[in-house]
Design an enzyme around this catalytic site. Structure first.
Site, PDB file in Angstrom:
ATOM      1  N   HIS A 138      -4.353   7.447 -11.496  1.00 55.23           N
ATOM      2  CA  HIS A 138      -3.318   8.023 -12.368  1.00 55.23           C
ATOM      3  C   HIS A 138      -3.128   7.205 -13.644  1.00 55.23           C
ATOM      4  CE1 HIS A 138      -0.222   5.440 -10.230  1.00 55.23           C
ATOM      5  NE2 HIS A 138       0.370   5.474 -11.399  1.00 55.23           N
ATOM      6  N   ASP A 170      -6.149   6.354  -4.895  1.00 51.84           N
ATOM      7  CA  ASP A 170      -5.692   6.308  -6.297  1.00 51.84           C
ATOM      8  C   ASP A 170      -6.361   5.171  -7.078  1.00 51.84           C
ATOM      9  OD1 ASP A 170      -4.326   6.596  -8.654  1.00 51.84           O
ATOM     10  OD2 ASP A 170      -2.334   6.685  -7.736  1.00 51.84           O
ATOM     11  N   SER A 177       1.572  -0.130 -11.282  1.00 51.16           N
ATOM     12  CA  SER A 177       0.448   0.694 -10.863  1.00 51.16           C
ATOM     13  C   SER A 177      -0.848   0.026 -11.281  1.00 51.16           C
ATOM     14  CB  SER A 177       0.531   2.076 -11.491  1.00 51.16           C
ATOM     15  OG  SER A 177       1.370   2.876 -10.727  1.00 51.16           O
TER      16      SER A 177
HETATM   17  N1  ARG Z   1       4.883   7.428  -8.079  1.00 43.98           N
HETATM   18  C1  ARG Z   1       3.791   6.739  -8.733  1.00 43.98           C
HETATM   19  C2  ARG Z   1       4.270   6.151 -10.055  1.00 43.98           C
HETATM   20  O1  ARG Z   1       5.442   6.084 -10.282  1.00 43.98           O
HETATM   21  C3  ARG Z   1       2.619   7.639  -8.934  1.00 43.98           C
HETATM   22  C4  ARG Z   1       2.776   8.673  -9.994  1.00 43.98           C
HETATM   23  C5  ARG Z   1       1.564   9.510 -10.237  1.00 43.98           C
HETATM   24  N2  ARG Z   1       1.341  10.475  -9.199  1.00 43.98           N
HETATM   25  C6  ARG Z   1       1.959  11.693  -9.137  1.00 43.98           C
HETATM   26  N3  ARG Z   1       1.710  12.483  -8.126  1.00 43.98           N
HETATM   27  N4  ARG Z   1       2.799  12.113 -10.046  1.00 43.98           N
HETATM   28  O2  ARG Z   1       3.672   6.111 -11.098  1.00 43.98           O
HETATM   29  N1  GLU Z   2       3.407   4.573  -9.664  1.00 43.93           N
HETATM   30  C1  GLU Z   2       4.086   3.543 -10.361  1.00 43.93           C
HETATM   31  C2  GLU Z   2       3.404   3.135 -11.666  1.00 43.93           C
HETATM   32  O1  GLU Z   2       2.705   3.886 -12.252  1.00 43.93           O
HETATM   33  C3  GLU Z   2       4.260   2.382  -9.453  1.00 43.93           C
HETATM   34  C4  GLU Z   2       5.239   2.789  -8.473  1.00 43.93           C
HETATM   35  C5  GLU Z   2       6.560   2.122  -8.727  1.00 43.93           C
HETATM   36  O2  GLU Z   2       7.377   2.609  -9.525  1.00 43.93           O
HETATM   37  O3  GLU Z   2       6.726   1.100  -8.071  1.00 43.93           O
HETATM   38  O4  GLU Z   2       3.647   2.101 -12.209  1.00 43.93           O
END
Ligand code: ARG
Ligand code: GLU
Length: 683
Positions: free
Chosen positions: A84, A214, A618
């Site tokens: 991502h 990922d 991330s």
């Molecule tokens: N929750 C993770 C973050 O905050 C992954 C986000 C990307 N994935 C998604 N399904 N939106 O970035």
């Molecule tokens: N998915 C998050 C990012 O892109 C990390 C998850 C979080 O917020 O800890 O940084």
């Protein structure tokens, strides 16, 4: 004897109180955390994590594009980060004929690796406390912002690749200098199909059990002499003297783990009255506004494949915050987090007479500011979501450029990008609901504009079409100039700016109280011989803790790892979130896991640990006790997303892809031998 035992017990209870505050430490603070890290199982010297003299793990960690983290995993500058995080780059190389997102991509040679103009990585070589230097300039009359700039500017600047930045910590009670070097030639090397890299998509986002692969691979290129350089065909793969060791042993429940990365923002010391306002008022409003948008988009995405493609990425980013905030609200309630924060706050407040006065002042100010903050939030949720507003902004900018006789390539390209993924009728329906939700709230100020004028079906249907590529824009120009919504963005922004002009000075006054409050926090911590970590601010940090699951609810327990069996169990052919390419599924079913299997023969996929991370972490490397790479951070469990306010190892967990799953994909699925060869894999 009994007495002694009690004394020992209470001493360990005190020293094992990492729950006090947050745990994102600066590299230069690691040496002073040694005892705590060793107690949790670290088996390397603090200097192996970071040393001002060089040679620490930090040298293998990069700020990826300024928005994610990545790490160097080969002597040839190979960079591992999340799928991502690489998504935009991957998408930019994808077309219907050559769809890297869908099929994945594995460069067969250096020549096949794909440049990404604008993408860069920063290596942080040093972090240091420069509080005295900044304060001495302030005492000579510079304002703090100026003083921070002066200190950064005074650093030796051999060439433009060196980046010195000074940032305030603890609301301006301390300052830190970061020394970094930027490498602007970063090429795409490999990515699994989205079905693997995004497996589970929004349904599984923030959720355990997780089965997402990922990850994606990039490579840093340098000038032939090894120096950072803009893209050139003459550039060469970066030569890395000490690439990370990759461990195939993994970690098990209770094992030490360490995360290096660039968390963006946490609010660990926010006054309780403000946390309460966030949880009771602001976040629920944001959740409700986003719910309106998401349900509108979702209903159309389900029936129209074109809309599905157009809105998938927008849906994902709106849903990401929406789901996180729900997790924060529920998580704080679940663990009575506000009570814990209030007890902490009372202890700090009791530390000096000024303390109680400050918390009272915060409570009053939060109440006084609530209406304006709440109103601002409606603008903040409406303005970026309502694409007609974006249309009006971009069209206004384009027409202005045309009137000035400027080059029109950029403003026209921006409009084309908007139209590509815009369904004006769907956008109108979402806006109707957003505006209705805003108007239904009697406690906030509403827009003075008659917004319903812009949400009529006639407005959506009369949005002028863009001319075909290479044809005249005259018709578009004429229709756009006459369009009812042309001024929408300007008018809404004017209202919003007027609100902010009133709110901002009040917020600054509030922040000046925060400086005193944080000074008190620091004094109270020092008096108790405790070290506290500064809130995240997109600087390089170290978090550490133990691997392992937790109990999200009575009678339930999350295990440390998920396995490939779970990937297959979630497989749903034809479903856009849980489908898998046939070839991938077939490979998994053979169970040819080779050296990547757990001792019980299963292939690990993701794992959990109690490391304090946040957005920006991330792509962060997860290390074992010896500093070998065992995983790649990409998420948190939503039961613990409240860690942005209140971190507790009781239920806050970060989610990582197990490096063995990454390697299985690269090796056994993709057959990308050349990449495996260049890595330093230890058994
Ligand atoms: N929750 C993770 C973050 O905050 C992954 C986000 C990307 N994935 C998604 N399904 N939106 O970035
Ligand atoms: N998915 C998050 C990012 O892109 C990390 C998850 C979080 O917020 O800890 O940084």
């Amino acid at each position: 004897m009994k007495k002694m035992l009690l004394a020992v017990l209470s001493a360990t209870a005190l020293s094992s109180a990492p729950t006090w505050a947050q745990g994102m430490w600066f590299p230069h603070e690691v040496a002073s955390r040694k005892a705590d890290m060793k107690a949790l199982g670290m088996r390397m010297k603090p200097e192996a994590v970071y040393s001002a003299a060089g040679g620490g793990l930090n040298e293998s960690v990069v700020h990826f594009g300024g928005f994610c983290t990545g790490e160097v995993i080969s002597s040839k500058g190979l960079i591992l980060t999340n799928h991502h995080c690489g998504y935009d780059a991957i998408q930019s190389h994808s077309s219907l004929e050559d769809n890297l997102l869908e099929h994945g991509f594995w460069a067969a040679s250096y020549a096949d690796e794909k440049p990404n103009p604008g993408l860069f990585v920063d290596f942080v070589l040093r972090t240091e406390d420069v509080t005295l230097a900044v304060q001495s300039l302030v005492s000579k009359g510079q304002d703090p912002a100026e003083a921070m700039k002066s200190v950064a500017a005074a650093q030796p600047k051999t060439d433009a690749s060196w980046i010195y930045s000074v940032k305030p910590l603890f609301a301006g009670n301390r300052y830190v200098l970061t020394t970094a070097r930027r490498y602007p030639d970063v090429r795409l090397v490999g990515t699994p199909p989205s079905a693997v890299g995004k497996y589970g998509s929004d349904t599984d986002n923030w959720v355990w059990p997780r089965h997402t692969g990922d990850f994606s691979l990039f490579r840093v290129y340098t000038a032939p002499d090894g120096s950072p350089a803009e893209y050139s065909p003459n550039n060469v793969p970066m030569n890395v003297a000490k690439p990370l060791a990759i461990s195939l042993r993994g970690v098990e429940e209770g094992d030490f783990t360490l995360i290096y990365g660039f968390p963006g923002r946490t609010d660990s010391y926010m006054p309780v009255s403000e946390v309460k306002q966030q949880l009771d008022v602001m976040l629920p409003t944001r959740v409700a506004m986003r719910h309106e948008v998401l349900r509108t988009w979702d209903s159309a995405m389900r029936v129209d494949p074109k809309v599905k493609i157009q809105y998938a990425s927008k849906y994902a980013s709106v849903a990401n915050g929406w789901k996180k905030w729900i997790g924060q609200i529920e998580g704080m309630a679940e663990v009575s987090g506000l009570d814990t924060l209030a007890a902490r706050e009372a202890r700090v407040a009791a530390f000096s007479p000024q303390g109680r006065a400050l918390t009272e002042r915060f409570a009053q100010e939060n109440q006084r500011l609530e209406r304006d903050r709440w109103t601002a939030l409606y603008y903040q949720e409406l303005l970026p979501r309502w694409e007609l507003v974006t249309w009006s902004r971009l069209t206004t900018a384009y027409l202005k450029a045309a009137a000035m006789g400027d080059n029109l390539d950029k403003p026209r390209a921006a409009l084309r990008e908007l139209y590509q993924d815009w369904n004006p009728e769907l956008d109108r329906r979402a806006a109707v609901r957003l505006i209705a939700a805003w108007n239904a709230n009697a406690q906030v100020a509403h827009s003075e504009l008659d917004l319903s004028r812009f949400t009529q079906a006639s407005v959506a249907s009369s949005v002028p079409a863009l001319p075909a590529e290479g044809t005249s824009w005259d018709a578009f120009d004429a229709q756009a100039k006459a369009h009812a919504a042309l001024g929408l963005s300007g008018m809404l922004r004017e209202e919003f700016n007027a609100l902010m002009a009133r709110l901002s000075p009040a917020e600054s006054a509030y922040q000046s109280g925060m400086k005193d409050w944080m000074a008190l926090q620091l004094a109270a911590a020092a008096a108790g011989n405790r070290q506290i970590a500064a809130d995240a601010n997109s600087t390089l940090r170290v978090a550490y803790g133990r691997a392992g699951g937790f109990s999200p609810a009575d009678g339930m327990r999350y295990t440390t790892h998920t396995t490939a069996d779970g990937v297959l169990a979630k497989y749903r052919p034809g479903d856009y979130e849980f489908d898998l390419p046939e070839a991938y599924r077939a490979k998994l079913e053979v169970r040819d896991y080779g050296p990547y299997a757990l001792s019980n023969g299963e292939l690990p996929v993701c794992f959990l640990a109690a490391n304090h991370t946040s957005g920006g972490n991330s792509g962060s490397p997860a290390f074992n006790a010896q500093g070998e790479l065992v995983g790649l951070n990409f998420d948190r469990v939503w039961e613990g997303t409240m860690s942005d306010f209140y971190f507790t190892p009781q239920r806050c967990r970060n989610i990582m892809v197990d490096i063995r799953y990454v390697l299985w994909v690269v090796d056994r699925y993709a057959g990308a031998d050349r990449l495996i060869q260049e890595m330093n894999i230890v058994r």
